[in-house]
Design a protein around this motif. Structure first.
Motif, PDB file in Angstrom:
ATOM      1  N   ILE A   1      -7.256  -5.385   3.581  1.00  0.00           N
ATOM      2  CA  ILE A   1      -7.885  -4.543   2.568  1.00  0.00           C
ATOM      3  C   ILE A   1      -7.700  -5.217   1.212  1.00  0.00           C
ATOM      4  O   ILE A   1      -6.564  -5.338   0.726  1.00  0.00           O
ATOM      5  CB  ILE A   1      -7.258  -3.127   2.533  1.00  0.00           C
ATOM      6  N   PRO A   2      -8.768  -5.698   0.571  1.00  0.00           N
ATOM      7  CA  PRO A   2      -8.620  -6.315  -0.746  1.00  0.00           C
ATOM      8  C   PRO A   2      -8.510  -5.255  -1.832  1.00  0.00           C
ATOM      9  O   PRO A   2      -9.087  -4.172  -1.714  1.00  0.00           O
ATOM     10  CB  PRO A   2      -9.922  -7.100  -0.901  1.00  0.00           C
ATOM     11  N   GLU A   3      -7.747  -5.551  -2.876  1.00  0.00           N
ATOM     12  CA  GLU A   3      -7.722  -4.664  -4.039  1.00  0.00           C
ATOM     13  C   GLU A   3      -8.299  -5.397  -5.242  1.00  0.00           C
ATOM     14  O   GLU A   3      -7.792  -6.450  -5.633  1.00  0.00           O
ATOM     15  CB  GLU A   3      -6.314  -4.172  -4.353  1.00  0.00           C
ATOM     16  N   ILE A   4      -9.358  -4.819  -5.799  1.00  0.00           N
ATOM     17  CA  ILE A   4      -9.961  -5.296  -7.041  1.00  0.00           C
ATOM     18  C   ILE A   4      -9.716  -4.211  -8.079  1.00  0.00           C
ATOM     19  O   ILE A   4     -10.378  -3.174  -8.081  1.00  0.00           O
ATOM     20  CB  ILE A   4     -11.473  -5.567  -6.865  1.00  0.00           C
TER      21      ILE A   4
ATOM     22  N   ASN B   1      -0.691  -2.992  11.445  1.00  0.00           N
ATOM     23  CA  ASN B   1      -2.111  -3.344  11.608  1.00  0.00           C
ATOM     24  C   ASN B   1      -2.938  -3.358  10.327  1.00  0.00           C
ATOM     25  O   ASN B   1      -4.153  -3.537  10.380  1.00  0.00           O
ATOM     26  CB  ASN B   1      -2.775  -2.403  12.622  1.00  0.00           C
ATOM     27  N   LYS B   2      -2.292  -3.181   9.164  1.00  0.00           N
ATOM     28  CA  LYS B   2      -3.032  -3.211   7.897  1.00  0.00           C
ATOM     29  C   LYS B   2      -2.290  -4.099   6.900  1.00  0.00           C
ATOM     30  O   LYS B   2      -1.081  -3.960   6.689  1.00  0.00           O
ATOM     31  CB  LYS B   2      -3.174  -1.798   7.309  1.00  0.00           C
TER      32      LYS B   2
ATOM     33  N   GLY C   1       0.966   5.376   7.011  1.00  0.00           N
ATOM     34  CA  GLY C   1       1.788   5.025   5.860  1.00  0.00           C
ATOM     35  C   GLY C   1       1.751   3.542   5.573  1.00  0.00           C
ATOM     36  O   GLY C   1       1.279   2.734   6.383  1.00  0.00           O
ATOM     37  N   GLN C   2       2.264   3.204   4.388  1.00  0.00           N
ATOM     38  CA  GLN C   2       2.222   1.807   3.956  1.00  0.00           C
ATOM     39  C   GLN C   2       3.357   1.512   2.985  1.00  0.00           C
ATOM     40  O   GLN C   2       3.633   2.296   2.079  1.00  0.00           O
ATOM     41  CB  GLN C   2       0.887   1.516   3.266  1.00  0.00           C
ATOM     42  N   ALA C   3       4.016   0.372   3.173  1.00  0.00           N
ATOM     43  CA  ALA C   3       5.000  -0.125   2.209  1.00  0.00           C
ATOM     44  C   ALA C   3       4.294  -0.996   1.188  1.00  0.00           C
ATOM     45  O   ALA C   3       3.237  -1.578   1.466  1.00  0.00           O
ATOM     46  CB  ALA C   3       6.072  -0.932   2.932  1.00  0.00           C
ATOM     47  N   ASN C   4       4.892  -1.084   0.003  1.00  0.00           N
ATOM     48  CA  ASN C   4       4.321  -1.914  -1.060  1.00  0.00           C
ATOM     49  C   ASN C   4       5.366  -2.879  -1.583  1.00  0.00           C
ATOM     50  O   ASN C   4       6.493  -2.481  -1.891  1.00  0.00           O
ATOM     51  CB  ASN C   4       3.806  -1.038  -2.209  1.00  0.00           C
ATOM     52  N   LEU C   5       4.977  -4.150  -1.682  1.00  0.00           N
ATOM     53  CA  LEU C   5       5.867  -5.178  -2.196  1.00  0.00           C
ATOM     54  C   LEU C   5       5.261  -5.759  -3.465  1.00  0.00           C
ATOM     55  O   LEU C   5       4.432  -6.666  -3.432  1.00  0.00           O
ATOM     56  CB  LEU C   5       6.081  -6.278  -1.147  1.00  0.00           C
ATOM     57  N   TRP C   6       5.675  -5.174  -4.589  1.00  0.00           N
ATOM     58  CA  TRP C   6       5.255  -5.686  -5.901  1.00  0.00           C
ATOM     59  C   TRP C   6       6.153  -6.868  -6.266  1.00  0.00           C
ATOM     60  O   TRP C   6       7.331  -6.896  -5.933  1.00  0.00           O
ATOM     61  CB  TRP C   6       5.355  -4.587  -6.957  1.00  0.00           C
TER      62      TRP C   6
ATOM     63  N   GLY D   1      -2.566   5.521  12.939  1.00  0.00           N
ATOM     64  CA  GLY D   1      -3.519   4.422  12.965  1.00  0.00           C
ATOM     65  C   GLY D   1      -3.429   3.490  11.783  1.00  0.00           C
ATOM     66  O   GLY D   1      -3.955   2.380  11.825  1.00  0.00           O
ATOM     67  N   TRP D   2      -2.783   3.924  10.696  1.00  0.00           N
ATOM     68  CA  TRP D   2      -2.619   3.061   9.514  1.00  0.00           C
ATOM     69  C   TRP D   2      -1.140   2.738   9.389  1.00  0.00           C
ATOM     70  O   TRP D   2      -0.322   3.563   9.019  1.00  0.00           O
ATOM     71  CB  TRP D   2      -3.118   3.757   8.257  1.00  0.00           C
ATOM     72  N   ARG D   3      -0.807   1.491   9.699  1.00  0.00           N
ATOM     73  CA  ARG D   3       0.576   1.021   9.629  1.00  0.00           C
ATOM     74  C   ARG D   3       0.549  -0.260   8.805  1.00  0.00           C
ATOM     75  O   ARG D   3       0.264  -1.334   9.320  1.00  0.00           O
ATOM     76  CB  ARG D   3       1.136   0.772  11.034  1.00  0.00           C
ATOM     77  N   GLY D   4       0.815  -0.114   7.506  1.00  0.00           N
ATOM     78  CA  GLY D   4       0.498  -1.220   6.630  1.00  0.00           C
ATOM     79  C   GLY D   4       1.584  -1.654   5.675  1.00  0.00           C
ATOM     80  O   GLY D   4       2.628  -1.024   5.533  1.00  0.00           O
TER      81      GLY D   4
END
Length: 761
Positions: free
Chosen positions: A263-266, A186-187, A462-467, A155-158
């Motif tokens: 999803i915001p990150e603060i 979806n995320k 799961g989720q990939a991250n692009l810094w 359910g979390w594909r981000g």
């Protein structure tokens, strides 16, 4: 005349059917969990009608299809709310319990896409669009009869996009969201706040965007080095940007129309230099702007709670990300207020103080009807009961959290940091960290065996991250995303028993054409030539093998140093050689070069009799592969973590290479490395190369003093010399280490020398 028209129409059908020669299933990504083809085809024509409910969602998805057929086939389709034949029907059904599931059927009556909600219908439309693309294979809207029944595994594909290091305008963010949508992701995790840039309007604290959103650009320094927040109109070069609340709402609405939650990150309590340079009263006493909120100051919590109160109404999804990673706790240990907080709360160490901070913020976030999610460091000192963990430092944090009953999103740096290299070529664009290639991403499984069977439901996905330390443009971002996002989409959507790597390779090859038609800048790294060299002792020949990651498409090469063209020698069998060769190889796809070329000189002066004597031993952590590393025909790339570099700290690099027998040589060369921005590795100050026939008397053929280069970017410095051809049995190389890092360096301590691949001819 009527017969003649029918004949022409029949010939047209035969022509377009021949053009649609590859079954559309070859290119659907992610792979549907059930796809069954039957005999027969249905052709969408100008008389085909799109049928949908008279609702906002139904009309919006119908409009997407209208636009698709107009753009791809010049068909102007009408819509209707009445069920009929020769139609593409978008149907909402009460069957099933998964809002993202869909069924797609093509029969002689037309196309039906059914879902419990429009989430599923939307995903069915994405599949339909793939069934009718790319144009290289399909030039008419003809669909094979097919039954597809599909639903996601997780359910979390981000994917996370960092806009703090480098700012992306809202239109660029939308284009990133488009890529997520076409892959049924979806995320969208929007990293809006970090130490070197505040990107979201907060009315109560206007300095956050007046000053915190901008930074001084300093010569020869990366953004995070000596970071200084400033104002947009400050004299000198200034970099930055921010999103107004209207911008945020626009992007969130755009994502919602594509069934993507934002999803915001603060960021808190660390990585907060930008905010604290604007409001230094929330920094620990005596710490200046350390980048960590003072945990002993109630004002810090009030400040963050006020910010969250403005953020929450902008983001309807239930999660709010607080970061929580890499918190420098030394400020807390030296702060009287923090020490008093620890005493008052009976906290034994800084980890428990961090836990106190996170738990206090979690209670407030929960009061706003949101769920806290953070990086796996929030486990330190104890995790709030309702918190969700995003595990980035490997799988371990996620395993610990899931086994303790917490929800988890797996996001390990290997393989899901998309800021890492995806190809081995030295020509790859700037990246950060290691190497995450396409098939490594495809093999990602978010549920490790170490998670108890009754706890595996806690793995949300799961989720990939692009810094974006190294990524400044949308084009570069697309390059780092694609095609790795395609592999991740299948890893998270398709059930494990339906995944097939060989079939994925065929489908991704088709998908590349879609990227081209959409003008997406994707990486050809998985097709770029790689190499392997072996030495055959029996006949004293070297054997060069060329390959690429996917094992598809042509590789063409030259041995005279010229760039290969489509008619150059086609690689079919390993290349055997007994004399040094200059190889220039290039992958070709559909007659055009793709990916970066391979350009190497492979030498033959080193056989199985060679021995190396070191004056100072190399560091075992940077062995390069051992004592044969200097001449194993494995060239290191411009990354400090490349395993082919051989390194030693503080002392000089000095070796004598015994060739074992005389060789007629006229050239010696080798590579040195420097990366000031991320390592303690610097170029040597002097390199001396000597040659000898007897191992006692050496002729100096190179004595070069190297100038100091202060550039922060990675450098490979080639040191080489040519001399009159003569018999050589020994080569002596010395490289002067500067010993200690200079004062201007961003680090302190010993300087390292990294060296690789001595080449002779």
């Amino acid at each position: 005349m009527k017969f003649f028209k029918l004949l022409i129409f029949f010939l047209f059908l035969v022509t377009v059917s021949c053009k649609n020669k590859v079954p559309a299933k070859a290119g659907v990504i992610p792979q549907p969990n059930l796809i069954e083809y039957q005999q027969g085809t249905f052709m969408v024509s100008e008389n085909t009608v799109i049928v949908s409910e008279n609702s906002e969602e139904g009309k919006r998805i119908a409009a997407e299809l209208i636009s698709f057929f107009d753009k791809n086939f010049n068909l102007k389709l009408n819509t209707s709310t009445k069920i009929q034949d020769n139609a593409i029907q978008l149907i909402i059904s009460e069957d099933g319990d998964n809002k993202e599931a869909y069924q797609l059927n093509v029969t002689k009556k037309g196309v039906s896409i059914t879902g419990k909600t429009y989430h599923g219908v939307f995903y069915g439309v994405q599949t339909l669009k793939q069934l009718l693309t790319p144009k290289t294979l399909i030039n008419a809207p003809i669909l094979h009869f097919v039954h597809i029944k599909d639903a996601p595994e997780f359910g979390w594909r981000g994917m996370m996009l960092d806009v703090s290091r480098h700012f992306f305008p809202k239109d660029s963010v939308k284009k990133v969201i488009d890529i997520l949508a076409m892959h049924k992701m979806n995320k969208f995790h929007w990293h809006l706040v970090d130490g070197i840039g505040w990107r979201i309007q907060i009315d109560k604290y206007p300095e956050l965007i007046k000053k915190g959103a901008w930074r001084k650009v300093k010569e020869n320094k990366k953004p995070w080095e000596d970071f200084e927040a400033t104002y947009k109109d400050t004299e000198g070069e200034v970099y930055g940007g921010f999103y107004t609340k209207a911008d945020i709402k626009e992007v969130v609405a755009y994502a919602a129309e594509r069934y993507i939650d934002v999803i915001p990150e603060i960021e808190m309590p660390g990585h907060s230099e930008a905010a604290l340079q604007c409001y230094p009263e929330f920094t620990c006493d005596g710490e200046g702007t350390s980048g960590v909120y003072c945990a002993g100051n109630d004002g810090s919590f009030e400040f963050l709670q006020n910010i969250i109160s403005e953020v929450v109404p902008l983001f309807p999804y239930k999660y709010l990300h607080i970061g929580g990673d890499e918190v420098g706790k030394s400020a807390w240990l030296n702060c009287k207020k923090c020490q008093k907080r620890m005493q008052d709360e009976n906290l034994e160490n800084a980890e428990e103080l961090q836990s106190y901070f996170v738990k206090r913020m979690e209670e407030f976030i929960h009061s706003k009807n949101k769920k806290l999610i953070g990086w796996d460091e929030i486990l330190e000192g104890g995790l709030p009961e309702r918190a969700t963990v995003m595990s980035w430092r490997g799988f371990e944090g996620g395993i610990e959290a899931a086994n303790a009953g917490h929800d988890v999103v797996m996001s390990p740096g290997s393989p899901l940091y998309f800021d890492h290299n995806q190809g081995k070529s030295e020509f790859e664009p700037p990246s950060w960290g290691g190497y995450n290639n396409l098939l490594k991403v495809y093999d990602f499984n978010p549920v490790p065996d170490a998670i108890a069977a009754d706890k595996r439901h806690h793995i949300l996905g799961g989720q990939a991250n692009l810094w974006t330390e190294q990524i400044k443009t949308l084009s570069h971002a697309q390059y780092m995303m694609l095609p790795r996002l395609s592999a991740l989409s299948e890893a998270l959507w398709t059930s494990p028993n339906q995944k097939n790597k060989n079939e994925f390779i065929k489908r991704i090859d088709v998908h590349f054409d879609r990227f081209e038609e959409l003008n997406y800048h994707f990486a050809g790294s998985s097709l770029a030539p790689d190499y392997n060299v072996t030495y055959n002792k029996a006949d004293k020949t070297f054997v060069l093998e060329l390959k690429n990651e996917l094992g598809i498409n042509e590789i063409r090469y030259t041995l005279d140093g010229t760039a290969p063209i489509v008619n150059s020698e086609l690689y079919t069998t390993p290349i055997r050689y007994t004399k040094p060769i200059n190889v220039h190889a290039q992958a070709f796809r559909n007659g055009e070069p793709i990916g970066f070329p391979l350009k190497k000189m492979f030498s033959t002066g080193f056989g199985d009799k060679c021995k190396v004597t070191y004056t100072h031993p190399y560091n075992e952590s940077y062995s390069g592969g051992g004592e044969q590393a200097l001449f194993n025909n494995k060239f290191a790339n411009p990354r400090g973590d490349d395993p082919n570099w051989q390194g030693l700290p503080k002392k000089d690099f000095e070796v004598i290479i015994d060739l074992g027998e005389p060789n007629a040589l006229s050239y010696v060369g080798l590579n040195f490395f420097q990366h000031i921005g991320a390592t303690s590795v610097m170029l040597p100050t002097q390199v001396v190369i000597g040659i000898s026939e007897d191992g006692k008397t050496y002729q100096i053929v190179l004595d070069e003093t190297l100038e100091t280069i202060k550039d922060r970017d990675p450098i490979i410095k080639r040191i080489e010399t040519e001399f009159e051809k003569q018999d050589v049995s020994f080569i002596k190389i010395s490289a002067k280490n500067r010993g200690q890092l200079p004062e201007w360096h961003i680090r302190n301590g010993d300087a390292w020398v990294f060296v690789d691949e001595v080449t002779v001819k």
